[in-house]
Design a protein around this motif. Structure first.
Motif, PDB file in Angstrom:
ATOM      1  N   UNK A  77       0.963  -1.181   0.022  1.00  0.00           N
ATOM      2  CA  UNK A  77      -0.058   0.046  -0.086  1.00  0.00           C
ATOM      3  C   UNK A  77       0.628   1.176  -0.072  1.00  0.00           C
ATOM      4  N   UNK A  78       1.967   1.074  -0.777  1.00  0.00           N
ATOM      5  CA  UNK A  78       2.749   2.374  -1.081  1.00  0.00           C
ATOM      6  C   UNK A  78       3.030   2.801  -2.298  1.00  0.00           C
ATOM      7  N   UNK A  79       3.111   4.046  -2.317  1.00  0.00           N
ATOM      8  CA  UNK A  79       3.401   4.820  -3.687  1.00  0.00           C
ATOM      9  C   UNK A  79       4.614   5.455  -3.512  1.00  0.00           C
ATOM     10  N   UNK A  80       5.523   5.517  -4.834  1.00  0.00           N
ATOM     11  CA  UNK A  80       6.718   6.132  -4.510  1.00  0.00           C
ATOM     12  C   UNK A  80       6.785   7.315  -5.836  1.00  0.00           C
ATOM     13  N   UNK A  81       7.914   8.218  -5.588  1.00  0.00           N
ATOM     14  CA  UNK A  81       8.108   9.054  -6.448  1.00  0.00           C
ATOM     15  C   UNK A  81       9.704   9.365  -6.599  1.00  0.00           C
ATOM     16  N   UNK A  82      10.050   8.824  -7.507  1.00  0.00           N
ATOM     17  CA  UNK A  82      11.586   8.668  -7.850  1.00  0.00           C
ATOM     18  C   UNK A  82      11.842   9.960  -8.787  1.00  0.00           C
ATOM     19  N   UNK A  83      12.707  10.736  -8.101  1.00  0.00           N
ATOM     20  CA  UNK A  83      13.047  12.188  -8.693  1.00  0.00           C
ATOM     21  C   UNK A  83      14.599  12.124  -8.979  1.00  0.00           C
ATOM     22  N   UNK A  84      14.701  12.397 -10.356  1.00  0.00           N
ATOM     23  CA  UNK A  84      16.221  12.371 -10.587  1.00  0.00           C
ATOM     24  C   UNK A  84      16.566  13.935 -11.342  1.00  0.00           C
ATOM     25  N   UNK A  85      17.907  14.150 -11.497  1.00  0.00           N
ATOM     26  CA  UNK A  85      18.376  15.275 -12.010  1.00  0.00           C
ATOM     27  C   UNK A  85      17.868  16.429 -11.289  1.00  0.00           C
ATOM     28  N   UNK A  86      17.757  16.470  -9.984  1.00  0.00           N
ATOM     29  CA  UNK A  86      17.070  17.460  -9.265  1.00  0.00           C
ATOM     30  C   UNK A  86      17.760  18.801  -9.119  1.00  0.00           C
ATOM     31  N   UNK A  87      16.760  19.959  -9.301  1.00  0.00           N
ATOM     32  CA  UNK A  87      17.383  21.246  -9.338  1.00  0.00           C
ATOM     33  C   UNK A  87      16.905  22.065  -8.286  1.00  0.00           C
TER      34      UNK A  87
END
Length: 122
Positions: A77-87
């Motif tokens: 019951x988990x959702x993820x947000x992968x964030x790359x090349x963060x600014x």
């Protein structure tokens, strides 16, 4: 009621990556979509991404779809947000939300987490 708890935020240098998690509990069967929003200081909350629990429908903010990926683990019951090349402009409080359609509109979501801070240094 559905409870949402975000985690995974923190401080990262520009160009780095983070993965946010949102654990859902309670009557999660009452909803079928999870979304991510963010709110930068002095700005309105904006849509980031959303996905149905089935995975059949996914939508992203156009400006973020090349760097951010939403995914889920139904067993957890988990959702993820992968964030790359963060600014630095990605600096914001990130919120997860639960609703019924993978909408970009805040008012389509019924339940909200408390948010997790993401700070990107230059």
């Amino acid at each position: 009621q559905v409870q949402l708890v975000e985690s995974g935020g923190g401080l990262v240098q520009a160009g780095g990556s983070l993965r946010l998690s949102c654990a859902a509990s309670g009557r999660t069967l009452n909803t079928n979509t999870m979304g991510w929003f963010r709110q930068a200081p002095g700005k309105e909350r904006e849509f980031v991404a959303a996905q149905s629990w089935s995975g059949s429908r996914t939508t992203y903010a156009d400006s973020l779809k090349d760097r951010f990926t939403i995914s889920r683990d139904n067993a957890k019951n988990t959702v993820y947000l992968q964030m790359n090349s963060l600014q630095p402009e990605d600096t914001a409080v990130y919120y997860c939300a639960a609703g019924f359609l993978p909408s970009t509109r805040m008012d389509e979501y019924v339940y909200w987490g408390q948010g997790t801070q993401v700070t990107v240094s230059s």
